[in-house]
Design a protein around this motif. Structure first.
Motif, PDB file in Angstrom:
ATOM      1  N   VAL A  32      38.283  37.246  39.750  1.00  0.00           N
ATOM      2  CA  VAL A  32      38.932  35.757  39.855  1.00  0.00           C
ATOM      3  C   VAL A  32      38.354  34.849  41.179  1.00  0.00           C
ATOM      4  O   VAL A  32      38.231  33.581  41.110  1.00  0.00           O
ATOM      5  N   TRP A  33      38.662  35.412  42.468  1.00  0.00           N
ATOM      6  CA  TRP A  33      38.219  34.984  43.694  1.00  0.00           C
ATOM      7  C   TRP A  33      36.553  34.469  43.565  1.00  0.00           C
ATOM      8  O   TRP A  33      36.274  33.225  43.876  1.00  0.00           O
ATOM      9  N   ALA A  34      35.604  35.246  42.861  1.00  0.00           N
ATOM     10  CA  ALA A  34      34.338  34.854  42.699  1.00  0.00           C
ATOM     11  C   ALA A  34      34.012  33.642  41.740  1.00  0.00           C
ATOM     12  O   ALA A  34      33.082  32.898  42.120  1.00  0.00           O
ATOM     13  N   TYR A  35      34.745  33.620  40.653  1.00  0.00           N
ATOM     14  CA  TYR A  35      34.263  32.827  39.668  1.00  0.00           C
ATOM     15  C   TYR A  35      35.142  31.730  39.152  1.00  0.00           C
ATOM     16  O   TYR A  35      34.525  30.745  38.576  1.00  0.00           O
ATOM     17  N   VAL A  36      36.258  31.899  39.428  1.00  0.00           N
ATOM     18  CA  VAL A  36      37.001  30.751  39.272  1.00  0.00           C
ATOM     19  C   VAL A  36      37.030  29.488  40.107  1.00  0.00           C
ATOM     20  O   VAL A  36      37.132  29.762  41.370  1.00  0.00           O
ATOM     21  N   PRO A  37      36.834  28.293  39.683  1.00  0.00           N
ATOM     22  CA  PRO A  37      36.610  27.201  40.671  1.00  0.00           C
ATOM     23  C   PRO A  37      37.910  27.026  41.659  1.00  0.00           C
ATOM     24  O   PRO A  37      39.052  27.292  41.364  1.00  0.00           O
ATOM     25  N   ASP A  38      37.604  26.472  42.860  1.00  0.00           N
ATOM     26  CA  ASP A  38      38.841  26.378  43.843  1.00  0.00           C
ATOM     27  C   ASP A  38      39.527  25.426  43.316  1.00  0.00           C
ATOM     28  O   ASP A  38      40.821  25.536  43.546  1.00  0.00           O
ATOM     29  N   SER A  39      39.276  24.650  42.701  1.00  0.00           N
ATOM     30  CA  SER A  39      40.286  23.444  42.300  1.00  0.00           C
ATOM     31  C   SER A  39      41.329  23.913  41.088  1.00  0.00           C
ATOM     32  O   SER A  39      42.627  23.737  41.215  1.00  0.00           O
ATOM     33  N   TRP A  40      40.870  24.773  40.305  1.00  0.00           N
ATOM     34  CA  TRP A  40      41.804  25.734  39.459  1.00  0.00           C
ATOM     35  C   TRP A  40      42.874  26.796  40.272  1.00  0.00           C
ATOM     36  O   TRP A  40      44.021  26.752  39.920  1.00  0.00           O
ATOM     37  N   LEU A  41      42.288  27.401  41.433  1.00  0.00           N
ATOM     38  CA  LEU A  41      43.072  28.265  42.280  1.00  0.00           C
ATOM     39  C   LEU A  41      44.016  27.322  43.012  1.00  0.00           C
ATOM     40  O   LEU A  41      45.385  27.792  43.104  1.00  0.00           O
ATOM     41  N   HIS A  42      43.735  26.069  43.528  1.00  0.00           N
ATOM     42  CA  HIS A  42      44.622  25.234  44.061  1.00  0.00           C
ATOM     43  C   HIS A  42      45.593  24.637  43.179  1.00  0.00           C
ATOM     44  O   HIS A  42      46.867  24.526  43.699  1.00  0.00           O
ATOM     45  N   ALA A  43      45.377  24.439  42.050  1.00  0.00           N
ATOM     46  CA  ALA A  43      46.406  23.997  40.960  1.00  0.00           C
ATOM     47  C   ALA A  43      47.299  25.126  40.711  1.00  0.00           C
ATOM     48  O   ALA A  43      48.458  24.738  40.465  1.00  0.00           O
ATOM     49  N   LEU A  44      47.137  26.280  40.855  1.00  0.00           N
ATOM     50  CA  LEU A  44      47.961  27.463  40.520  1.00  0.00           C
ATOM     51  C   LEU A  44      48.866  27.553  42.103  1.00  0.00           C
ATOM     52  O   LEU A  44      49.770  28.398  41.836  1.00  0.00           O
ATOM     53  N   GLY A  45      48.245  27.125  43.172  1.00  0.00           N
ATOM     54  CA  GLY A  45      49.185  27.229  44.153  1.00  0.00           C
ATOM     55  C   GLY A  45      48.451  28.368  45.279  1.00  0.00           C
ATOM     56  O   GLY A  45      49.050  28.507  46.145  1.00  0.00           O
ATOM     57  N   LEU A  46      47.451  28.945  44.815  1.00  0.00           N
ATOM     58  CA  LEU A  46      46.498  29.725  45.676  1.00  0.00           C
ATOM     59  C   LEU A  46      45.761  28.950  46.542  1.00  0.00           C
ATOM     60  O   LEU A  46      44.618  28.576  46.071  1.00  0.00           O
ATOM     61  N   THR A  47      46.036  28.852  47.753  1.00  0.00           N
ATOM     62  CA  THR A  47      45.285  27.872  48.455  1.00  0.00           C
ATOM     63  C   THR A  47      44.534  28.771  49.622  1.00  0.00           C
ATOM     64  O   THR A  47      43.415  28.017  50.146  1.00  0.00           O
ATOM     65  N   TYR A  48      44.784  29.980  50.006  1.00  0.00           N
ATOM     66  CA  TYR A  48      44.201  30.578  50.854  1.00  0.00           C
ATOM     67  C   TYR A  48      43.330  31.716  50.516  1.00  0.00           C
ATOM     68  O   TYR A  48      43.872  32.751  50.124  1.00  0.00           O
ATOM     69  N   TRP A  49      42.064  31.300  50.356  1.00  0.00           N
ATOM     70  CA  TRP A  49      41.221  32.391  49.800  1.00  0.00           C
ATOM     71  C   TRP A  49      39.843  32.360  50.855  1.00  0.00           C
ATOM     72  O   TRP A  49      39.752  31.130  51.259  1.00  0.00           O
ATOM     73  N   PRO A  50      39.273  33.430  50.907  1.00  0.00           N
ATOM     74  CA  PRO A  50      37.959  33.340  51.710  1.00  0.00           C
ATOM     75  C   PRO A  50      36.921  32.491  50.998  1.00  0.00           C
ATOM     76  O   PRO A  50      37.109  32.153  49.696  1.00  0.00           O
ATOM     77  N   GLN A  51      35.774  31.922  51.831  1.00  0.00           N
ATOM     78  CA  GLN A  51      34.862  31.032  51.039  1.00  0.00           C
ATOM     79  C   GLN A  51      34.194  32.001  49.914  1.00  0.00           C
ATOM     80  O   GLN A  51      34.050  33.381  50.092  1.00  0.00           O
ATOM     81  N   LYS A  52      33.576  31.296  48.946  1.00  0.00           N
ATOM     82  CA  LYS A  52      33.041  32.025  47.858  1.00  0.00           C
ATOM     83  C   LYS A  52      31.521  32.717  48.483  1.00  0.00           C
ATOM     84  O   LYS A  52      31.005  33.692  47.894  1.00  0.00           O
TER      85      LYS A  52
END
Length: 128
Positions: A32-52
């Motif tokens: 999920v971290w590697a392949y899902v775009p950051d915009s989708w993760l931010h839409a789900l409320g997951l804002t703190y992830w390390p850089q790709k």
């Protein structure tokens, strides 16, 4: 005091199953971290992830450490080995002399031969 054995026990089965589930969850989070775009993760409320970048860098670094570990270990072993001219290659504190008082047809016990016996057996034409 109980003796450790490699036979399966219920505790080991539970530990193995929990580790299996944790590895599946970790793989899912990594994908999920590697392949899902950051915009989708931010839409789900997951804002703190390390850089790709780290999704590729961490496995590459781990492979590099694994591959360089073998030559490093071999080099350290060769550095700690005494040279062939050292007397430590002939005998040390743990060497055992071969017992001479054994029956004639018996198999001799394990022991270290002296360097003079080795030279006599290897380099003289008629050992005696």
């Amino acid at each position: 005091m109980t003796e450790h054995s490699p036979s399966p026990t219920p505790e080991r089965a539970v530990n193995g199953f929990v580790l299996y589930l944790m590895s599946i969850v970790a793989l899912g989070l990594y994908v999920v971290w590697a392949y899902v775009p950051d915009s989708w993760l931010h839409a789900l409320g997951l804002t703190y992830w390390p850089q790709k970048y780290w999704a590729i860098a961490i496995p590459v670094y781990l492979c590099l450490v694994f591959l360089l570990g073998y030559p490093l270990y071999m080099g350290l072993t060769l550095m700690n080995t005494p040279p062939l001219t050292s007397t430590n290659t002939i005998t040390d504190d743990f060497s055992r002399e071969v017992k001479q008082d054994i029956p004639k047809n018996a198999i001799p016990p394990i022991g270290d031969m002296s360097i003079s016996d080795v030279n006599r057996l290897m380099y003289l034409n008629n050992p005696g």
